[in-house]
Design a protein around this motif. Structure first.
Motif, PDB file in Angstrom:
ATOM      1  N   ILE A  26       5.250  11.148 -12.661  1.00 25.40           N
ATOM      2  CA  ILE A  26       6.035  11.692 -11.544  1.00 25.40           C
ATOM      3  C   ILE A  26       6.938  10.602 -10.982  1.00 25.40           C
ATOM      4  O   ILE A  26       7.806  10.868 -10.158  1.00 25.40           O
ATOM      5  N   GLY A  27       6.715   9.343 -11.432  1.00 28.55           N
ATOM      6  CA  GLY A  27       7.702   8.307 -11.222  1.00 28.55           C
ATOM      7  C   GLY A  27       7.479   7.355 -10.074  1.00 28.55           C
ATOM      8  O   GLY A  27       6.368   6.894  -9.825  1.00 28.55           O
ATOM      9  N   VAL A  28       8.576   7.102  -9.366  1.00 25.78           N
ATOM     10  CA  VAL A  28       8.604   6.104  -8.296  1.00 25.78           C
ATOM     11  C   VAL A  28       9.081   6.774  -7.008  1.00 25.78           C
ATOM     12  O   VAL A  28       9.622   7.881  -7.040  1.00 25.78           O
ATOM     13  N   PRO A  29       8.902   6.118  -5.851  1.00 29.22           N
ATOM     14  CA  PRO A  29       9.270   6.764  -4.582  1.00 29.22           C
ATOM     15  C   PRO A  29      10.765   7.026  -4.435  1.00 29.22           C
ATOM     16  O   PRO A  29      11.604   6.259  -4.925  1.00 29.22           O
ATOM     17  N   CYS A  30      11.095   8.118  -3.758  1.00 27.24           N
ATOM     18  CA  CYS A  30      12.474   8.378  -3.349  1.00 27.24           C
ATOM     19  C   CYS A  30      12.817   7.437  -2.190  1.00 27.24           C
ATOM     20  O   CYS A  30      11.955   6.748  -1.652  1.00 27.24           O
ATOM     21  N   ASN A  31      14.072   7.448  -1.790  1.00 26.12           N
ATOM     22  CA  ASN A  31      14.533   6.578  -0.708  1.00 26.12           C
ATOM     23  C   ASN A  31      13.807   6.877   0.603  1.00 26.12           C
ATOM     24  O   ASN A  31      13.482   8.025   0.907  1.00 26.12           O
ATOM     25  N   ASN A  32      13.549   5.815   1.399  1.00 23.63           N
ATOM     26  CA  ASN A  32      12.927   5.959   2.724  1.00 23.63           C
ATOM     27  C   ASN A  32      11.538   6.585   2.650  1.00 23.63           C
ATOM     28  O   ASN A  32      11.128   7.304   3.559  1.00 23.63           O
ATOM     29  N   CYS A  33      10.853   6.338   1.556  1.00 27.68           N
ATOM     30  CA  CYS A  33       9.555   6.958   1.332  1.00 27.68           C
ATOM     31  C   CYS A  33       8.603   5.910   0.754  1.00 27.68           C
ATOM     32  O   CYS A  33       8.942   5.225  -0.204  1.00 27.68           O
ATOM     33  N   GLU A  34       7.420   5.777   1.356  1.00 28.86           N
ATOM     34  CA  GLU A  34       6.431   4.815   0.866  1.00 28.86           C
ATOM     35  C   GLU A  34       5.165   5.558   0.455  1.00 28.86           C
ATOM     36  O   GLU A  34       4.688   6.435   1.174  1.00 28.86           O
ATOM     37  N   LEU A  35       4.631   5.202  -0.703  1.00 26.81           N
ATOM     38  CA  LEU A  35       3.449   5.861  -1.245  1.00 26.81           C
ATOM     39  C   LEU A  35       2.281   4.888  -1.295  1.00 26.81           C
ATOM     40  O   LEU A  35       2.446   3.730  -1.660  1.00 26.81           O
ATOM     41  N   THR A  36       1.102   5.382  -0.933  1.00 23.31           N
ATOM     42  CA  THR A  36      -0.121   4.584  -1.014  1.00 23.31           C
ATOM     43  C   THR A  36      -1.195   5.418  -1.694  1.00 23.31           C
ATOM     44  O   THR A  36      -1.364   6.599  -1.372  1.00 23.31           O
ATOM     45  N   ILE A  37      -1.906   4.802  -2.632  1.00 26.54           N
ATOM     46  CA  ILE A  37      -3.012   5.478  -3.310  1.00 26.54           C
ATOM     47  C   ILE A  37      -4.316   4.953  -2.717  1.00 26.54           C
ATOM     48  O   ILE A  37      -4.535   3.735  -2.669  1.00 26.54           O
ATOM     49  N   ILE A  38      -5.162   5.865  -2.246  1.00 26.86           N
ATOM     50  CA  ILE A  38      -6.435   5.499  -1.615  1.00 26.86           C
ATOM     51  C   ILE A  38      -7.581   6.129  -2.408  1.00 26.86           C
ATOM     52  O   ILE A  38      -7.570   7.348  -2.648  1.00 26.86           O
ATOM     53  N   ASP A  39      -8.570   5.322  -2.800  1.00 25.17           N
ATOM     54  CA  ASP A  39      -9.695   5.874  -3.567  1.00 25.17           C
ATOM     55  C   ASP A  39     -10.767   6.459  -2.639  1.00 25.17           C
ATOM     56  O   ASP A  39     -10.604   6.482  -1.401  1.00 25.17           O
ATOM     57  N   LYS A  40     -11.885   6.919  -3.210  1.00 23.95           N
ATOM     58  CA  LYS A  40     -12.944   7.570  -2.423  1.00 23.95           C
ATOM     59  C   LYS A  40     -13.581   6.637  -1.408  1.00 23.95           C
ATOM     60  O   LYS A  40     -14.179   7.076  -0.428  1.00 23.95           O
ATOM     61  N   ASN A  41     -13.458   5.331  -1.643  1.00 25.90           N
ATOM     62  CA  ASN A  41     -14.046   4.341  -0.739  1.00 25.90           C
ATOM     63  C   ASN A  41     -13.070   3.858   0.330  1.00 25.90           C
ATOM     64  O   ASN A  41     -13.374   2.934   1.081  1.00 25.90           O
ATOM     65  N   GLY A  42     -11.891   4.494   0.369  1.00 29.50           N
ATOM     66  CA  GLY A  42     -10.894   4.106   1.354  1.00 29.50           C
ATOM     67  C   GLY A  42     -10.142   2.845   0.996  1.00 29.50           C
ATOM     68  O   GLY A  42      -9.482   2.239   1.845  1.00 29.50           O
TER      69      GLY A  42
END
Length: 512
Positions: free
Chosen positions: A330-346
């Motif tokens: 699905i790629g990389v973030p669009c402009n002005n958008c930040e993505l964070t991946i959080i696992d089950k342990n936070g």
């Protein structure tokens, strides 16, 4: 807050294009064309009529009509009055429509002749306006007071509400601001290099947020938006003939349409002017998109991803040659958008390990209309810190990131799915089924490979109950895209140690 094009609102975005391209064709359907000037003048006239019916601002105004070239004009007119447009599916069951109207409490419902009895069929009080009457009236264009309202719009004002599926059986109205749409459209214009000579082919229904890109990317670029009869997309040859005859250069479609055409073996027989083939809403088959790449090697391709809550899309992946891996990122973030991946342990997982995707940025919606509880559950404080208010959206999507920083969609963390381009809560289908007489228990599954919804149910056995009757009852409660393709009657529902339905066992036994 202004941006690099000095835009605050979507009407302002349109007006700037109208001033540059007044005579250029803006909208076209099977019955004719509207120029940018025509759309502007008639939007002003309709806005004047709307203010007579609804003198307030920031109110939801429902659009309940067929999909045609009038609808974007109506949307524009509503926003010009500093109100919020709400496009709804004209074919949805009355039960679902009633739930939405109850949530909205709309100031006005704009509908066509076919919905003239709508007010009598609902328990909600609202003003109504038949769009057919507008076309018959001679209305003097009073421009100044409407332009004054346009100039009062600020970028955090709501522009539209689009309803998505709710796990309790109650649809949720995602509310999006002018500023979020403008930010998204400016990004899309730069990434896809759209010109005023381009032509878009509208596939997404206007109550589905993919249509936002079609409408406003065409508007900001001075391009043409073709709105064909929706039935053509059922037939690959008719679709390809339309693309050829209308000289379409950009399409933004759900993968199921693209797959259907690839399966027809007709692609090699057409020479099209496609510049961009963009898709979103479901996972795309690499095999099928490679058939398009082979047939149209000069086109650029893009996989977009995003829930309705983040203004259409928050990631993208572009490519222009045959894709060799098994799964498209699905790629990389669009402009002005930040993505964070959080696992089950936070925690933030290691490269290649799964976690839930969280999104922050200007793309975030204003929440769910008239539903603070659901908003608080989905839009939360950034788990990375608690130093100041920093809201992120919990997508519920499980993803992973590779060593190159590309994100891959894996599955859902809950019972929500993407089917035929729509985001669906399986719980809403279950809620509908459980409201049918004689159904005592049920579970809804989704077969990802076969792309089908499966309803497993237990009945009380008090009277004869066949699949035909069940399908008819479900069709009264659910839109077509949510209807199960397969019905499985069980003697009893398997339960786990907690006394809950053992969905894992059902999936193991019923889905290959």
């Amino acid at each position: 807050m202004k941006n690099n094009m000095n835009l605050t609102s979507l009407p302002e975005l349109f007006i700037k294009s109208k001033e540059k391209y007044p005579e250029k064709i803006c909208l076209e359907d099977d019955y004719g064309q509207y120029s940018y000037e025509y759309v502007y003048e008639n939007a002003i006239k309709l806005a004047n009529l709307i203010t007579k019916k609804c003198s307030q601002t920031h109110q939801p105004i429902v659009i309940l009509t067929d999909k045609n070239k009038d609808v974007p004009l109506i949307m524009l007119a509503i926003m010009m009055t500093r109100n919020i447009y709400v496009p709804l599916d004209k074919g949805m069951p009355k039960i679902r429509l009633n739930k939405i109207l109850k949530t909205l409490k709309p100031a006005l419902v704009i509908h066509d002749e076919e919905n003239s009895k709508l007010k009598k069929e609902t328990s909600i009080d609202f003003s109504e306006f038949k769009i057919n009457n507008f076309k018959k009236k001679f209305i003097k264009k009073i421009e100044d007071n409407i332009i004054d309202k346009v100039n009062e719009i600020i970028d955090i004002d709501p522009a539209y509400i689009i309803f998505t599926s709710g796990s309790t059986g109650d649809p949720k109205g995602v509310t999006i601001s002018h500023g979020s749409v403008i930010d998204y459209i400016l990004w899309a214009k730069s990434v896809f290099n759209v010109k005023q000579t381009d032509s878009f082919a509208s596939q997404a229904p206007f109550h589905f947020d993919n249509s936002v890109l079609d409408i406003y990317l065409a508007f900001i670029s001075g391009a043409k938006l073709h709105i064909p009869n929706e039935i053509i997309y059922i037939f690959p040859k008719k679709t390809l003939d339309f693309l050829k005859n209308s000289k379409i250069t950009i399409i933004f479609w759900v993968p199921s349409i693209i797959l259907n055409i690839a399966n027809s073996n007709l692609l090699d027989k057409y020479k099209l002017k496609l510049k961009y083939v963009i898709f979103a809403g479901e996972q795309m088959s690499v095999t099928h998109i490679n058939q398009w790449v082979k047939a149209f090697p000069k086109a650029q391709y893009a996989n977009l991803y995003g829930p309705t809550e983040i203004t259409v899309d928050c990631t993208f992946y572009k490519f222009n040659k045959r894709y060799k891996a098994k799964i498209l990122p699905i790629g990389v973030p669009c402009n002005n958008c930040e993505l964070t991946i959080i696992d089950k342990n936070g925690k933030i997982p290691k490269i290649g390990e799964p976690g839930e995707l969280h999104v922050r940025g200007k793309c975030l919606s204003l929440g769910y209309w008239n539903n603070r509880k659901a908003t608080a559950q989905a839009f939360i404080q950034n788990p990375a810190h608690d130093k100041y208010e920093d809201i992120v959206y919990k997508t519920g999507d499980i993803v992973k990131m590779d060593k190159n920083g590309l994100i891959y969609f894996l599955n859902r963390a809950d019972s929500q799915i993407k089917h035929m381009g729509y985001r669906i809560e399986l719980g809403e289908i279950e809620a509908a089924a459980l409201n049918i007489e004689n159904i005592t228990n049920c579970a809804v599954l989704y077969d990802q490979n076969a792309k089908k919804i499966i309803l497993c149910y237990v009945e009380d056995g008090k009277k004869l109950f066949d699949d035909k009757k069940l399908r008819l009852d479900l069709a009264k409660k659910l839109p077509k895209y949510m209807l199960p393709r397969e019905l499985i009657k069980l003697k009893k529902m398997p339960l786990n140690s907690n006394g809950k339905i053992d969905r894992k066992l059902l999936i193991k036994d019923l889905i290959k």
